[in-house]
Scaffold this motif. Structure first.
Motif: not given
Length: 252
Positions: A105-109, A164-166, A173-174
């Motif tokens: 998941n982190l790699l995708i982000a 992941m968002a940051t 950022l929402l």
């Protein structure tokens, strides 16, 4: 001050199925400046989620306009705005892929928004980086890099969604009631982590919350919404003079 997002007379009208048109966002004017951390309060149906959806592009305006970094994005769909925005949802299941590991998941982000061909992912190259990153959460995620995300607790999964968002430093950022589904202790922990990321990394963020205490404690501006309108926009100085009782009176 650099303007990140600007809404001008942003209006959304929907047909309720009885040939009646209902206005769910009513001529909203809002400017979000760089490094703003804005908390949004309002009852059910106040227009908070509608405001987020029109900024993200998942709901189009009936009239008015919206710009991001000076570019008119009024008619751009959500995927075209994804280069500017990141969003953490109320449901911990929304921001992660459950069958993929924490590291995957982190790699995708990490490569979000970049063009990628069919090349080996080389995930082991990022092991140390990801371990250091997840240690910031303080909830043991570093022990679960190889764990499918669906097996994590709600708090761990929401902390991962925040990471992941940051990771790519979004322009905005929402935070969509991102602590609402968590128990009180986990909610406090995630809010502390959120403030660390937003304030420490000088991000620009918009956060919907139902917790009056969080609106008092975090951020530099408070918006209060009612009936699709922004009825109060309090700056840092005004905010510091407010009590929880004062906030409740804003809803009258």
């Amino acid at each position: 001050m650099k303007t990140i997002v600007e809404l001008k007379d942003a209006t959304v009208q929907v047909n309720n199925g009885f040939d009646e048109v209902k206005t769910i966002l009513d001529h909203v004017n809002l400017t979000i400046y760089e490094h703003d951390f804005i908390t949004i309060l309002g009852g059910n149906g106040a227009g908070k989620s509608t405001l987020f959806n029109v900024i993200a592009g998942t709901l189009m305006l009936t009239s008015g306009s919206i710009s991001i970094l000076g570019e008119d994005v009024t008619h751009l769909p959500a995927q075209k705005r994804a280069n500017y925005l990141a969003r953490v949802f109320q449901d911990p299941k929304m921001g992660t892929a459950p069958r993929m590991t924490v590291a995957e998941n982190l790699l995708i982000a990490k490569f979000r928004g970049q063009k990628r061909g069919f090349v080996p992912r080389r995930i082991h190259h990022y092991q140390e980086e990801f371990e250091q990153l997840v240690q910031k959460t303080g909830n043991g995620l570093e022990k679960h890099l190889e764990t499918p995300t669906g097996l994590l607790s709600g708090g761990q999964r929401q902390a991962l969604s925040l990471l992941m968002a940051t990771l790519q430093r979004p322009e905005l950022l929402l935070l969509d009631e991102h602590t609402a589904a968590l128990d009180p202790k986990t909610s406090v922990s995630l809010m502390n982590l959120t403030d660390e990321f937003v304030s420490g990394d000088k991000l620009t963020a918009l956060m919907i919350t139902h917790h009056m205490e969080d609106a008092l404690k975090y951020g530099n501006r408070v918006l209060v919404m009612k009936d699709g309108k922004i009825v109060s926009d309090l700056n840092q100085a005004q905010k510091q003079e407010m009590t929880i009782t004062d906030y409740y009176q804003l809803f009258d």
